[in-house]
Scaffold this active site. Sequence first.
Site: not given
Ligand code: IVH
Length: 665
Positions: A37, A41, A117, A119, A121, A174, A226, A289, A313, A407, A410, A425, A430
């Site tokens: 580092d 820097d 892929e 997903k 969050d 994301e 993505y 996909k 999900k 309570c 008090c 209460c 209080c």
């Molecule tokens: S593809 C049209 N790939 O999930 C295709 N989305 O529930 C759109 N997200 O709005 C998204 N990981 O914010 C895609 N590997 C991934 C993702 C992903 C997270 C989110 C994204 C999207 C939401 C949909």
Amino acid sequence: MTGAELEKARAEILALRREIDKYNYQYHVMDQPLIVDQLFDHLMRKLQELEKTYPELQDPDSPTRRVGGEALPTFTTLEHRIPMLGLENAFSETELTDFDARVRKLAGNDAVEYFCELKMDGLAVSLQYEHGLFTRGSTRGDGYRGEDITQNLRTIRQIPLRLTEPLDLEVRGEVYINRKDFDILNRQREDQGLPLFANPRNTAAGSLRQLDPRLAAARPLRIFLYGLGEHNLSLTGQSELLVRLEKLRLPVNPNREICLGIEAVWQYCQKWQGNRPKLPYETDGIVVKMNSLELQKQLGSTARSPRWAIAYKYPPEEKMTKILEIQVNVGSTGAITPVALLEPISLSGTSVQRASLHNEDFIAEKEIMIGDTVVVRKAGEIIPEILRVIREKRTGDEEVYMMPRQCPSCRSETVRLSGEAARRCLNPSCPALLVEKLVHFASRRAMDIEGMGPAMAELVYSHGLVHDVGDLFYLEAIQLAELPRVAAKSAEKLIEAIERSKNNPLRRLLFGLGIRLVGEKAARLLAERFITLERLGQAGTEELTALAEIGPKIAESVVSFLHTAETKPVLDKLREAGVNFTEPAVCTATANLAGKTFVFSGSLEQYSRDEAAARVENKGGKVSSSISRNTNYLVVGDEPGSKLARARELDVEIIKESRFKEMIE
Ligand code: IVH
């Protein structure tokens, strides 16, 4: 300065930038630091100095310029020329199979090559590159327009300010925060006495929405890309796309796989469900996909989501833990809430040690005892919730819990009012209640007084400096600085925050006063309708219930609050201190109806006439009782009268309630 000197500096600066970009990439994207580092820097400082000496060689894409610029007054919006769609969800294997059947029907009946892929969050964003330079970035927003958060995105070191090729390209991905970084961030906040963040996702989203890029820069944001928006790359598949992005030095999640047929997809989902806790970040599912971009195009999209993709999900994570103890909290309305202290467990990325037991009925219904082993999950991924007791785990040492009849603060008797689940209460002075009231008053969604959290509220109360929310405005920095563990600097900051809060609109004050049953929404409606506290004070229950969303209970609570003897001195103190008691009738940001005149005909479903009128006025518009050439809109409800014909005659625009609602919300 000679030309040769300048040329030498230019070469040196360019070499330094390239070197720093490389180290940045290795460190932030590849997770493989090449140098220590200090050396990094040192290079950064050297570059900064050179750029200072030769201002003509400055460049917005220099690694020294990630955090720059002033705080913005507000965000502007950017259009997504290709909409940013969402995904449809699948919650079970059957729903995945249904998706596969639909896809095969549309694309021919063979086993489909899917690309799976994780997903992430986090928060979806779009990055715009022009000739390889990062020029703009935005949030997803409503899918068609998002907020321009370029300044904040530039602070994310994983995002290259310059691609390895001079392409015009819109990439999408994301923004997220690693669990570990999130914990560190929260520990720092705890040390500084700041409120803790709820989870990595909300923190990432909140950070990107900071107007001051320096705040965003201080948050450990990361990104995975993505997808593409507008582009002219020639590609055949999603898997190829990700490799291409990697080559451009854009961060891409390495955990991805081609799966032939939906069974392989399901296996992938299950594999990652098991491996989830091992990942450094939160995922809430798998995005499936179709790999072929040709087939993606063939299947197309609905208005909301593509037909060629789905999000599987995960069910919310559930875990077992033990109830060590049950404590009670006294809330700002006097409600006494039992809270289970749990043996700490990690659930969806955060450590869980407490869960609300709501009230005595909840405890009885679930037959919860102290010492019980229980199943806990996160409801809505934020609030931990106790699902059930595991009876088989009982040893006989568990204890029945009784809600305190006194309570805890008090000692006055607690009561359960008829029709209510909560025990309360009722002692208006209080101490626990007063401290809670202070905390609620100062909270972010109410008066937003940063620095007046539970610890500080307890401190000022127990030292006799504050007895009610009105006293806050008479505090002085010297008094605060004399309190234990309060630095002069934070005392001053707190006083500034209190001072600033005086300008809040009435709705925040109303919410902050902690009137029973008056949440943020009711507070806003009341403020918008009555504009001043004085006018609200003159209203009776009838006038209040005329507002569509204010029921008799809320109305009664408001009237009785504003007329009890205890309230007056508090309001007097607030008024004398100069706290704002009005709702800005026309707030420029929302005054989008300025100069417009509305006429109503027939009865509306969701608004009384008064409320509809107040809302129009609140946005800068005017209401008239008859149609003239100056009328802009006639809002028609059920059974419109003769005004409709008159409006047609004069060519006045006629709108329905739904459209009106969009205009005023
Ligand atoms: S593809 C049209 N790939 O999930 C295709 N989305 O529930 C759109 N997200 O709005 C998204 N990981 O914010 C895609 N590997 C991934 C993702 C992903 C997270 C989110 C994204 C999207 C939401 C949909």
